[in-house]
Motif scaffolding. Structure first.
Motif, short mmCIF file in Angstrom:
data_model
loop_
_atom_site.label_atom_id
_atom_site.label_comp_id
_atom_site.label_asym_id
_atom_site.label_seq_id
_atom_site.Cartn_x
_atom_site.Cartn_y
_atom_site.Cartn_z
N VAL A 665 0.76 -1.32 -0.01
CA VAL A 665 0.06 0.02 -0.14
C VAL A 665 0.96 1.38 -0.01
O VAL A 665 0.60 2.33 -0.66
N GLU A 666 1.92 1.08 0.85
CA GLU A 666 3.00 2.38 0.86
C GLU A 666 3.30 2.61 -0.71
O GLU A 666 3.65 3.72 -0.98
N ALA A 667 3.79 1.64 -1.37
CA ALA A 667 4.37 1.73 -2.57
C ALA A 667 3.18 2.41 -3.41
O ALA A 667 3.65 3.39 -4.35
N ALA A 668 2.02 1.95 -3.29
CA ALA A 668 0.86 2.95 -4.17
C ALA A 668 0.99 4.28 -3.81
O ALA A 668 0.99 5.16 -4.52
N LYS A 669 1.25 4.34 -2.53
CA LYS A 669 1.02 6.05 -2.12
C LYS A 669 2.38 6.38 -2.52
O LYS A 669 2.27 7.91 -2.85
N THR A 670 3.36 5.86 -2.82
CA THR A 670 4.57 6.48 -3.32
C THR A 670 4.50 6.92 -4.94
O THR A 670 4.68 7.81 -5.31
N VAL A 671 3.64 6.01 -5.62
CA VAL A 671 3.44 6.31 -7.09
C VAL A 671 2.40 7.61 -6.85
O VAL A 671 2.66 8.50 -7.90
N ALA A 672 1.44 7.54 -6.12
CA ALA A 672 0.41 8.74 -6.16
C ALA A 672 0.94 9.86 -5.95
O ALA A 672 0.74 11.02 -6.45
N ARG A 673 1.92 9.79 -4.83
CA ARG A 673 2.66 11.23 -4.65
C ARG A 673 3.40 11.87 -5.74
O ARG A 673 3.58 12.89 -6.20
N ALA A 674 4.16 10.82 -6.39
CA ALA A 674 4.96 11.08 -7.91
C ALA A 674 4.21 11.79 -8.77
O ALA A 674 4.49 12.66 -9.59
N ALA A 675 2.86 11.08 -8.98
CA ALA A 675 2.04 11.42 -9.96
C ALA A 675 1.11 12.74 -9.63
O ALA A 675 0.65 13.26 -10.46
N GLY A 676 1.16 13.13 -8.15
CA GLY A 676 0.76 14.52 -7.87
C GLY A 676 -0.74 14.16 -7.72
O GLY A 676 -1.58 15.13 -7.90
N VAL A 677 -1.55 13.07 -7.20
CA VAL A 677 -2.92 12.79 -7.07
C VAL A 677 -3.05 12.40 -5.47
O VAL A 677 -1.96 11.84 -4.96
N GLU A 678 -4.24 12.33 -5.32
CA GLU A 678 -4.54 12.14 -3.86
C GLU A 678 -4.94 10.53 -3.85
O GLU A 678 -6.13 10.32 -4.57
N LEU A 679 -4.70 9.53 -3.10
CA LEU A 679 -4.85 8.28 -3.03
C LEU A 679 -5.68 7.99 -1.63
O LEU A 679 -5.19 8.26 -0.93
N THR A 680 -6.75 7.27 -2.06
CA THR A 680 -7.45 6.79 -0.88
C THR A 680 -7.63 5.18 -1.03
O THR A 680 -7.52 4.61 -1.97
N VAL A 681 -7.38 4.32 0.31
CA VAL A 681 -7.26 3.06 0.14
C VAL A 681 -8.57 2.51 1.03
O VAL A 681 -9.05 3.03 1.99
N HIS A 682 -9.18 1.48 0.16
CA HIS A 682 -10.63 0.98 0.82
C HIS A 682 -10.33 -0.88 0.86
O HIS A 682 -9.60 -1.15 -0.09
N LYS A 683 -10.89 -1.26 1.64
CA LYS A 683 -10.84 -2.65 1.82
C LYS A 683 -11.54 -3.36 0.60
O LYS A 683 -12.51 -2.89 0.12
N ALA A 684 -10.96 -4.42 0.07
CA ALA A 684 -11.46 -5.15 -1.14
C ALA A 684 -11.26 -6.66 -0.99
O ALA A 684 -10.51 -6.98 0.06
N ASP A 685 -11.67 -7.40 -2.06
CA ASP A 685 -11.51 -8.64 -2.11
C ASP A 685 -11.52 -9.08 -3.76
O ASP A 685 -12.49 -9.04 -4.16
N LEU A 686 -10.42 -9.23 -3.96
CA LEU A 686 -9.97 -9.66 -5.59
C LEU A 686 -8.86 -10.51 -5.71
O LEU A 686 -7.59 -10.32 -5.15
N ALA A 687 -9.10 -11.45 -6.41
CA ALA A 687 -7.92 -12.43 -6.62
C ALA A 687 -6.89 -11.68 -7.60
O ALA A 687 -6.99 -10.97 -8.28
N PRO A 688 -5.39 -11.95 -7.28
CA PRO A 688 -5.04 -12.86 -6.52
C PRO A 688 -4.47 -12.73 -5.20
O PRO A 688 -3.79 -13.35 -4.54
N TRP A 689 -5.30 -11.60 -4.63
CA TRP A 689 -4.76 -11.14 -3.43
C TRP A 689 -5.44 -12.00 -2.18
O TRP A 689 -6.74 -12.33 -2.46
N HIS A 690 -5.22 -11.93 -0.73
CA HIS A 690 -5.66 -12.27 0.23
C HIS A 690 -6.91 -11.78 0.48
O HIS A 690 -6.87 -10.50 0.54
N PRO A 691 -8.15 -12.15 0.80
CA PRO A 691 -9.22 -11.61 1.06
C PRO A 691 -9.36 -10.71 2.16
O PRO A 691 -9.74 -9.69 2.16
N GLY A 692 -8.53 -10.69 3.18
CA GLY A 692 -8.38 -10.04 4.15
C GLY A 692 -7.22 -9.08 4.22
O GLY A 692 -7.05 -8.26 5.24
N ARG A 693 -6.20 -9.08 3.23
CA ARG A 693 -5.20 -8.17 3.41
C ARG A 693 -5.03 -7.81 1.72
O ARG A 693 -4.10 -7.63 1.18
#
Length: 840
Positions: A665-693
């Motif tokens: 998630v922090e890597a995603a925020k690093t990308v967002a900061r470099a791109a100059g956008v505000e990123l928000t994080v929300h709980k999700a369930d999508l393969a191939p990720w762990h449902p609770g993480r």
């Protein structure tokens, strides 16, 4: 292709100026006309006594585990030996030999003591296996004549005698040139084609081996029917009877085949191979007595089988072209003959066949049956359709001359190959393309050199033009640009001046390019290493990633001619390639891996749009470009990150820190900061990720990617380290912002306050942070989560999130009361949204 220099020179009408052409000059000439020379091999060198000997007696030494022979070899008539001459050859010698492919009476090559073979291998008399060996019987590889080391080189009888100098006989002063030929130069897979290129390079006349008188066919040799004209354009056979099956292959044919890398088998087979090398027409020899009825050429039927010459029973494919008699398939066309009609040691009635097959069908058959051959190599690259009658006549005459055969009258010639179409070209087109003015007559003379017939005329613009009729062996000449290439190639690319066009002033990087570089630099500064994963994936990877059958990421485009047959799909996500890179690094001992990649993915359109036809006479119009772009799949740029092992390595400073979903998630925020956008994080369930993480990443409420820890089943299926984490963002989905941030440094001190809030386990920490920011107002400069606690003190189903808050005013020194009020407002907002309570 390997070819001896002496054979090439023999096909040229040399002038006084070119009488002493060297192998190096010939190689330079090939390079000048656009061919690649891989190697010039020198035969030998051999010094000292190397002579022809006749095997007189063979004593088998049976007391050893491997075959060992003590061989007596005659080197001449004992009466001719001068006993007073110390340099005279002995009448015979005895040698130890481990080869078993020769018998008494065979002629062999003997290196006597004092000889030095290639590799500075000195021959001396020495005691071995209980005998004294006074020399060595040589194989082809030991004399640098070829790679055949399966046995001793046996010479044909009748052309030499014991005691003859083998250095002159073998032509060990010759050289062999090996060329890497491109697929469009199929005619160069022959001495005929290579000699024509040399003739063009040196402006010499060529002796065409195909320019022989071919008698008219007044009758058929064997009835032939072509049922598949697409697969076989021409099929020609000629019959030779009364061939002596014991007749040896002439030494000059044997030697040329050996230097070209082809093993000698029998007279009939060797002659077909020799004519193939000489003219470029592959041939096949049938034993006529084994044929049942006439021949037919067709596609194989499903389930048909054929035992080929290598004694392998092959199941034929309906795409295979086969030659059949009344019993069924007897040959896999253009690839390998059948065992049922093989020319054997008793064959005296030979049916020679030369045909023109469909190149694409032959190429598919070779790959399908894994049967590459010298013949198929030529058929895949197009064979001159006018060659079969001349090649058959040449082979039949060689069988008559060296095998005492009788050429039967008549010849079967069926099929109607199409001639290359005539091309019309402006006379000055080569001059305009090259940017120079060639001498008068250069264009015509060069086209005539390659075998074209040229007619003069006038173009629609009233300027001189030429109508060119390409020769039958140049199927690659299909447009005026090909003719221009031939003129420029033969005149020499080095004669074309190199003029660099003026470089216009650049406009700098585009906003997208600047953003991509900023993202790449930010990730590298954060400790990630950039990688370039393989862009193609296998269909099975989606099952390994645990994607549902209706997952849109399974919709991919296939590559028609993939680099790897099992990876033919264009990736719709960067994760498969990234995880493949991770697996490769882990297998090589890397335990802690943090990698990133920025690249395009390919997303097929819902409807297939036909590709418009756009000419090459000028720049496409804006409408044409719009239509062309409309046929392409969507190819957005994505950025992906993969982590495994420790994000913070262990050392003298303490224990390491395992990479977790929070790092992704922090890597995603690093990308967002470099791109100059505000990123928000929300709980999700999508393969191939762990449902609770797994977290969904949003910008302005719009989902742009996901991050988190991979599902344990995915890591197990792909052989990845446990707790592997990944992040992927659609970079093109982020809004472009003209962002040139200027750091603001406040001269006033901050007020630091901590707050611990108790909330339900279900409340995401990111959303609680957003609530605190909203309530803290402008005075809240920064906040960070520094502790998460669960236990009896906070109650079941609850957790405590502790934040560090930094308050600062831009225009004054902030009072503690003001900071406390702002903190209370932030806590109130959190309580209103999520029922948060201050931890006691």
């Amino acid at each position: 292709m390997r070819i001896p220099v002496s054979w090439l020179i023999q096909q040229l009408e040399l002038t006084e100026e070119h009488r002493d052409l060297t192998a190096e000059q010939i190689a330079d000439a090939f390079v000048r006309v656009g061919m690649e020379v891989e190697e010039i091999s020198t035969l030998g060198p051999v010094t000292g006594p190397l002579v022809v000997g006749r095997v007189a007696e063979i004593e088998e030494l049976t007391e050893f585990k491997k075959p060992i022979r003590f061989v007596t070899v005659e080197l001449g008539d004992p009466e001719d030996v001068d006993s007073d001459d110390p340099d005279a050859l002995p009448a015979s010698t005895q040698v130890i030999c481990g080869a078993t492919n020769f018998v008494e009476g065979d002629l062999v090559v003997v290196a006597l003591p004092g000889a030095v073979l290639p590799g500075d291998f000195k021959i001396t008399a020495r005691e071995t296996y209980g005998r004294v060996s006074k020399g060595m019987i040589c194989s082809a590889r030991e004399l640098n004549l070829g790679d055949d080391h399966a046995g001793i080189m046996v010479l044909p009888t009748g052309e030499t005698a014991p005691g003859d100098d083998a250095i002159d006989l073998l032509g060990l002063t010759d050289k062999v040139i090996e060329l890497a030929l491109t697929p469009d130069r199929g005619y160069c897979f022959s001495v005929r084609g290579l000699a024509r290129e040399l003739a063009c390079a040196f402006d010499l006349r060529m002796i065409d081996p195909a320019a022989i008188e071919v008698p008219e066919a007044d009758s058929e040799s064997v009835p032939v029917t072509i049922e598949d004209s697409d697969g076989c354009a021409r099929f020609v056979v000629r019959r030779v009877t009364g061939v002596d099956p014991t007749a040896p292959t002439p030494w000059w044919i044997h030697r040329r085949l050996m230097l070209a890398g082809i093993r000698s088998i029998s007279l009939a087979v060797d002659i077909t191979n020799y004519v193939m090398l000489e003219m470029g027409q592959p041939m096949h020899a049938f034993d006529t007595t084994k044929l049942k009825g006439g021949l037919s050429i067709r596609r194989a039927k499903a389930g048909e089988k054929l035992v080929t010459l290598d004694d392998v029973t092959r199941t034929l494919d309906p795409d295979d072209i086969v030659v059949c008699d009344q019993t069924g398939p007897i040959s896999l066309a253009g690839v390998m003959g059948g065992a049922s009609t093989e020319v054997s040691a008793e064959s005296t009635d030979i049916l020679l066949e030369a045909a023109i097959w469909d190149p694409a069908s032959i190429a598919r058959a070779v790959r399908r049956h894994k049967l590459p051959s010298e013949a198929s190599k030529r058929f895949e690259r197009v064979v001159d359709p006018a060659l079969p009658p001349a090649a058959l006549e040449r082979a039949a005459r060689l069988l008559r001359e060296h095998g005492e055969g009788s050429i039967q009258p008549g010849r079967t010639d069926v099929g109607n190959p199409t001639a290359p179409a005539a091309l019309t070209m402006a006379m000055d087109l080569p001059d305009r393309v090259a940017g120079i003015r060639y001498d008068r007559g250069v264009t015509v003379s060069r086209l005539q050199q390659i075998g074209c017939l040229v007619d003069f005329g006038t173009g629609e613009d009233g300027k001189p033009s030429v109508t060119v009729h390409p020769p039958t062996w140049r199927a690659d000449l299909t447009q005026p640009a090909d003719l221009v290439e031939e003129v420029l190639r033969l005149q020499g690319y080095d004669t074309i001046p190199s003029v660099l066009p003026p470089a216009p002033a650049g406009q700098g990087l585009s906003p997208k390019q600047r953003r991509q570089r900023a993202v790449s630099r930010s990730l590298a500064e954060a400790g990630y290493v950039e990688v370039l994963p393989f862009p193609f994936v296998a269909k099975t990877v989606w099952d390994q990633l645990g994607l549902a059958e209706d997952d849109i990421r399974r919709r991919t485009l296939s590559v028609s001619n993939p680099l790897e047959a099992d990876r033919a799909e264009l990736a719709s996500t960067l994760l498969p390639g990234m995880l493949d890179v991770l697996s490769r690094n882990v297998s090589r001992g890397a335990k802690d891996v943090a990698i990133f990649h920025i690249g395009q993915v390919v997303l097929p359109r819902t409807e297939r749009v036909p590709m418009p036809e756009v000419g090459v006479e000028g720049r496409p119009s804006d409408e044409d470009l719009l239509q062309l772009n409309g046929t392409l799949p969507v190819q957005p740029a994505h950025v992906a990150v993969v982590l495994a092992g420790h994000r913070q390595r262990a050392g003298w400073w303490g224990k390491g820190e395992q990479a977790s979903w929070a790092d992704a998630v922090e890597a995603a925020k690093t990308v967002a900061r470099a791109a100059g956008v505000e990123l928000t994080v929300h709980k999700a369930d999508l393969a191939p990720w762990h449902p609770g993480r797994c977290a969904q990443l949003r910008v302005g409420g719009f989902p742009v990617g996901h991050a988190g820890e991979l599902h344990p089943k995915v890591t197990e299926a792909m052989g990845l380290p446990a707790r592997t984490c990944a992040m992927e963002i659609d970079l093109d989905a982020l809004p472009l912002t003209e962002r040139r941030p200027v750091p603001r440094v406040s001269p006033y001190p901050p007020v630091l306050l901590d707050v611990a809030l108790v909330v339900d386990d279900e409340v995401p920490a990111e959303e609680l942070s957003d609530a605190l920011r909203a309530g803290g107002g402008e005075l809240l400069e920064d906040l960070s989560l520094f502790d998460v606690y669960t236990g009896e003190q906070v109650g079941e189903g609850k957790r405590s999130l502790a934040y560090s808050l930094r308050f600062r005013a831009a225009d004054r020194t902030l009072k503690v009361d003001e900071a406390t009020a702002a903190r209370d407002a932030a806590v109130a907002t959190a309580a209103e949204r999520f029922g948060a309570a201050l931890r006691a």
